[in-house]
Design a protein around this motif. Sequence first.
Motif, PDB file in Angstrom:
ATOM      1  N   GLY A   3       0.813  -1.215   0.000  1.00 21.00           N
ATOM      2  CA  GLY A   3       0.000   0.000   0.000  1.00 21.00           C
ATOM      3  C   GLY A   3       0.842   1.259   0.000  1.00 21.00           C
ATOM      4  O   GLY A   3       0.580   2.198  -0.767  1.00 21.00           O
ATOM      5  N   LEU A   4       1.871   1.291   0.832  1.00 22.38           N
ATOM      6  CA  LEU A   4       2.731   2.467   0.909  1.00 22.38           C
ATOM      7  C   LEU A   4       3.546   2.642  -0.368  1.00 22.38           C
ATOM      8  O   LEU A   4       3.714   3.758  -0.869  1.00 22.38           O
ATOM      9  CB  LEU A   4       3.668   2.350   2.116  1.00 22.38           C
ATOM     10  N   GLN A   5       4.052   1.525  -0.893  1.00 20.47           N
ATOM     11  CA  GLN A   5       4.904   1.596  -2.075  1.00 20.47           C
ATOM     12  C   GLN A   5       4.128   2.011  -3.317  1.00 20.47           C
ATOM     13  O   GLN A   5       4.627   2.758  -4.154  1.00 20.47           O
ATOM     14  CB  GLN A   5       5.569   0.236  -2.293  1.00 20.47           C
ATOM     15  N   GLU A   6       2.907   1.532  -3.438  1.00 17.83           N
ATOM     16  CA  GLU A   6       2.141   1.753  -4.668  1.00 17.83           C
ATOM     17  C   GLU A   6       1.056   2.822  -4.535  1.00 17.83           C
ATOM     18  O   GLU A   6       0.316   3.068  -5.473  1.00 17.83           O
ATOM     19  CB  GLU A   6       1.479   0.429  -5.100  1.00 17.83           C
ATOM     20  N   GLY A   7       0.955   3.453  -3.353  1.00 20.65           N
ATOM     21  CA  GLY A   7      -0.098   4.440  -3.138  1.00 20.65           C
ATOM     22  C   GLY A   7      -0.108   5.547  -4.166  1.00 20.65           C
ATOM     23  O   GLY A   7      -1.159   5.901  -4.725  1.00 20.65           O
ATOM     24  N   ASN A   8       1.058   6.094  -4.463  1.00 22.96           N
ATOM     25  CA  ASN A   8       1.134   7.209  -5.411  1.00 22.96           C
ATOM     26  C   ASN A   8       0.767   6.767  -6.822  1.00 22.96           C
ATOM     27  O   ASN A   8       0.151   7.507  -7.583  1.00 22.96           O
ATOM     28  CB  ASN A   8       2.541   7.810  -5.385  1.00 22.96           C
TER      29      ASN A   8
ATOM     30  N   THR B  42      14.613   3.697  11.412  1.00 19.39           N
ATOM     31  CA  THR B  42      13.459   3.913  10.540  1.00 19.39           C
ATOM     32  C   THR B  42      13.509   5.300   9.911  1.00 19.39           C
ATOM     33  O   THR B  42      13.272   5.462   8.705  1.00 19.39           O
ATOM     34  CB  THR B  42      12.140   3.752  11.334  1.00 19.39           C
ATOM     35  N   SER B  43      13.840   6.307  10.716  1.00 22.45           N
ATOM     36  CA  SER B  43      13.933   7.670  10.175  1.00 22.45           C
ATOM     37  C   SER B  43      15.104   7.779   9.200  1.00 22.45           C
ATOM     38  O   SER B  43      15.024   8.498   8.202  1.00 22.45           O
ATOM     39  CB  SER B  43      14.084   8.686  11.311  1.00 22.45           C
ATOM     40  N   MET B  44      16.179   7.038   9.467  1.00 22.48           N
ATOM     41  CA  MET B  44      17.334   7.071   8.565  1.00 22.48           C
ATOM     42  C   MET B  44      17.006   6.404   7.237  1.00 22.48           C
ATOM     43  O   MET B  44      17.353   6.908   6.168  1.00 22.48           O
ATOM     44  CB  MET B  44      18.519   6.365   9.233  1.00 22.48           C
ATOM     45  N   GLY B  45      16.316   5.244   7.296  1.00 21.03           N
ATOM     46  CA  GLY B  45      15.905   4.584   6.060  1.00 21.03           C
ATOM     47  C   GLY B  45      14.993   5.477   5.232  1.00 21.03           C
ATOM     48  O   GLY B  45      15.098   5.539   4.003  1.00 21.03           O
ATOM     49  N   PHE B  46      14.090   6.177   5.904  1.00 18.11           N
ATOM     50  CA  PHE B  46      13.190   7.125   5.233  1.00 18.11           C
ATOM     51  C   PHE B  46      13.993   8.212   4.523  1.00 18.11           C
ATOM     52  O   PHE B  46      13.771   8.499   3.340  1.00 18.11           O
ATOM     53  CB  PHE B  46      12.266   7.747   6.281  1.00 18.11           C
ATOM     54  N   ALA B  47      14.936   8.816   5.237  1.00 18.84           N
ATOM     55  CA  ALA B  47      15.660   9.968   4.697  1.00 18.84           C
ATOM     56  C   ALA B  47      16.556   9.594   3.520  1.00 18.84           C
ATOM     57  O   ALA B  47      16.560  10.277   2.486  1.00 18.84           O
ATOM     58  CB  ALA B  47      16.491  10.613   5.807  1.00 18.84           C
ATOM     59  N   ILE B  48      17.329   8.509   3.669  1.00 17.67           N
ATOM     60  CA  ILE B  48      18.277   8.136   2.614  1.00 17.67           C
ATOM     61  C   ILE B  48      17.546   7.790   1.327  1.00 17.67           C
ATOM     62  O   ILE B  48      17.992   8.125   0.225  1.00 17.67           O
ATOM     63  CB  ILE B  48      19.156   6.955   3.084  1.00 17.67           C
ATOM     64  N   THR B  49      16.408   7.107   1.459  1.00 15.01           N
ATOM     65  CA  THR B  49      15.634   6.742   0.263  1.00 15.01           C
ATOM     66  C   THR B  49      14.989   7.962  -0.381  1.00 15.01           C
ATOM     67  O   THR B  49      14.990   8.103  -1.609  1.00 15.01           O
ATOM     68  CB  THR B  49      14.545   5.717   0.631  1.00 15.01           C
ATOM     69  N   SER B  50      14.447   8.865   0.435  1.00 22.55           N
ATOM     70  CA  SER B  50      13.663   9.969  -0.113  1.00 22.55           C
ATOM     71  C   SER B  50      14.497  11.137  -0.609  1.00 22.55           C
ATOM     72  O   SER B  50      14.043  11.904  -1.461  1.00 22.55           O
ATOM     73  CB  SER B  50      12.660  10.466   0.940  1.00 22.55           C
ATOM     74  N   LEU B  51      15.721  11.298  -0.126  1.00 23.31           N
ATOM     75  CA  LEU B  51      16.503  12.469  -0.558  1.00 23.31           C
ATOM     76  C   LEU B  51      17.024  12.329  -1.980  1.00 23.31           C
ATOM     77  O   LEU B  51      17.250  13.331  -2.677  1.00 23.31           O
ATOM     78  CB  LEU B  51      17.642  12.750   0.421  1.00 23.31           C
TER      79      LEU B  51
ATOM     80  N   VAL C 107      10.553   2.277   2.567  1.00 20.81           N
ATOM     81  CA  VAL C 107       9.295   2.252   1.817  1.00 20.81           C
ATOM     82  C   VAL C 107       8.471   3.502   2.121  1.00 20.81           C
ATOM     83  O   VAL C 107       7.890   4.122   1.218  1.00 20.81           O
ATOM     84  CB  VAL C 107       8.506   0.972   2.144  1.00 20.81           C
ATOM     85  N   LEU C 108       8.410   3.876   3.400  1.00 19.45           N
ATOM     86  CA  LEU C 108       7.707   5.104   3.775  1.00 19.45           C
ATOM     87  C   LEU C 108       8.317   6.313   3.072  1.00 19.45           C
ATOM     88  O   LEU C 108       7.607   7.200   2.590  1.00 19.45           O
ATOM     89  CB  LEU C 108       7.766   5.296   5.290  1.00 19.45           C
ATOM     90  N   GLY C 109       9.645   6.347   3.015  1.00 27.76           N
ATOM     91  CA  GLY C 109      10.323   7.454   2.343  1.00 27.76           C
ATOM     92  C   GLY C 109      10.006   7.510   0.868  1.00 27.76           C
ATOM     93  O   GLY C 109       9.762   8.586   0.307  1.00 27.76           O
ATOM     94  N   SER C 110      10.005   6.342   0.218  1.00 25.71           N
ATOM     95  CA  SER C 110       9.700   6.280  -1.209  1.00 25.71           C
ATOM     96  C   SER C 110       8.282   6.758  -1.498  1.00 25.71           C
ATOM     97  O   SER C 110       8.045   7.548  -2.419  1.00 25.71           O
ATOM     98  CB  SER C 110       9.892   4.840  -1.705  1.00 25.71           C
ATOM     99  N   ALA C 111       7.325   6.286  -0.682  1.00 25.76           N
ATOM    100  CA  ALA C 111       5.933   6.685  -0.882  1.00 25.76           C
ATOM    101  C   ALA C 111       5.721   8.151  -0.537  1.00 25.76           C
ATOM    102  O   ALA C 111       5.053   8.898  -1.268  1.00 25.76           O
ATOM    103  CB  ALA C 111       5.021   5.806  -0.023  1.00 25.76           C
ATOM    104  N   GLY C 112       6.311   8.580   0.579  1.00 22.31           N
ATOM    105  CA  GLY C 112       6.119   9.956   1.031  1.00 22.31           C
ATOM    106  C   GLY C 112       6.691  10.974   0.072  1.00 22.31           C
ATOM    107  O   GLY C 112       6.049  11.989  -0.225  1.00 22.31           O
TER     108      GLY C 112
END
Length: 500
Positions: free
Chosen positions: A219-224, A277-286, A410-415
């Motif tokens: 859901g998070l990965q494919e939401g967008n 978790t916050s680090m995984g979010f940041a590295i993926t999303s930046l 995954v959260l970072g990618s979706a967000g």
Amino acid sequence: MTVTETNRAAEIRQWPALWALCLGFFMILVDSTIVAVANPAIMENLGADINSVVWVTSAYLLAYAVPLLITGRLGDRFGPKRLYLLGLTLFTAASLWCGVSGSIEMLIVARVFQGFGAALMTPQTMAVITRIFPPDKRGTAMGLWGSVAGVATLVGPLAGGVLVDGLGWQWIFIVNVPVGVVAFLAAVRYVPTLETHEHSFDIPGVILSAAGMFFLVFGLQEGNTYDWSARIWLMIALGVVLLGVFVWNQSRNRNEPLLPLELFRDRNFSLANIAITSMGFAITSLVLPLMFYAQAVRGLSPTGSALLMVPMAVLTGVLAPNVGKLVDRAHPRYIAAPGFLMLSVSLVWLAAVMNPHTAIWELLLPIALMGVANAFIWSPLAATATRNLPQHQAGAGSGVYNTTRQVGAVLGSAGIGALITSRLAANGVPDTGTAHEGTASVMPDFVVDGFSSAMSQSVLLPAAVLLVGFVASLCFSRPVRGGVQPDAVAAADSRGPVAG
């Protein structure tokens, strides 16, 4: 063999074992990011649309993230070396399959097997480090492991750009084959066969965790992709409910739960999982808005845009092992917390200079600071999370830690995908397709300012999320001196290495 002789042999084998494991771990993490820069070439060569090519990455992330809790426990039961070698074999074979795929459907299926191989391998790397290194040397070992984790996630786009421009998209997968063979031989030779621990498998826990993780991650990965439709939100809600039932089931399991909840009684383990978790979010999303900015606004090629990450990768690789040595002597909060704060500040700085006319060297300064910050984060988090893990739960703890990191990614990618779309609309940028297809052509003049602003504003999201990691790491308690001792049993065998 006496205890002294065994410990001496174990000491000799520790570092070669670590290097062997890091080689395979590096390959896994590179593959998490290397495909992004190759998507346009894959679309053109295989005649795929954007929705299909998104699944090349999504299938890998799903197959990687969903089984991590289970594969960590399997390592405890059957031995981390056996699981690592099995995963490495599957990953390498699937990489070759990806490289020779003649259709987008075949490539997606091959990526599923590749992701599952990565899921078998990843928890075993941390579990072996936890079990063969004493607590007073574990920070140094995790420093090396952390430098691999930090550098690999950044090398992916760079390696992808060079290989796609020079040899074709197939080689981002085929290059794994010789590396995988070398990693396999090194693991057979140097990774010790450790004592296994008898476990009764919690079948309801396996089903609930796998189903919950699948629905949540999908859901998070494919939401967008599906415009956050009601079906996507229902899927996310179902994942959350199933995981809630899973936790309830684990709390009532009086035999042997899949997820030992007593792990979270260790304050540092719980806080380290929040921080990673916050680090995984940041590295993926930046990476996504930076690559879009470099290619669409500045007109850089895939290789040229990936080269922007070189200062970050180099500084992380050089500094992380030295920071690891510091972790063995200093309170982890005084290392990790400044790292999170530096990384957040560097992203705010980067957002401020991401405009159409900024000199390239002005972009490289905050990116270099990101490299320094990275080095201060990976090792302290991993060492703090694993320091007090009981030996028979090393695999389970490693599985939890890597699962939270992957869920953060995954959260970072979706967000970041949702935010980019929102910021483009807010800045009056029409949907020209450039952002979604990652083309190297410069944006038309009438939208370049709005597009650049949208990308710079999007970078502020990971900067804000990193503050969660900053607060969590500030709350670390000083680890108990001594901690849990490593396994000396079978860490070295007088008859030489034993294959898994």
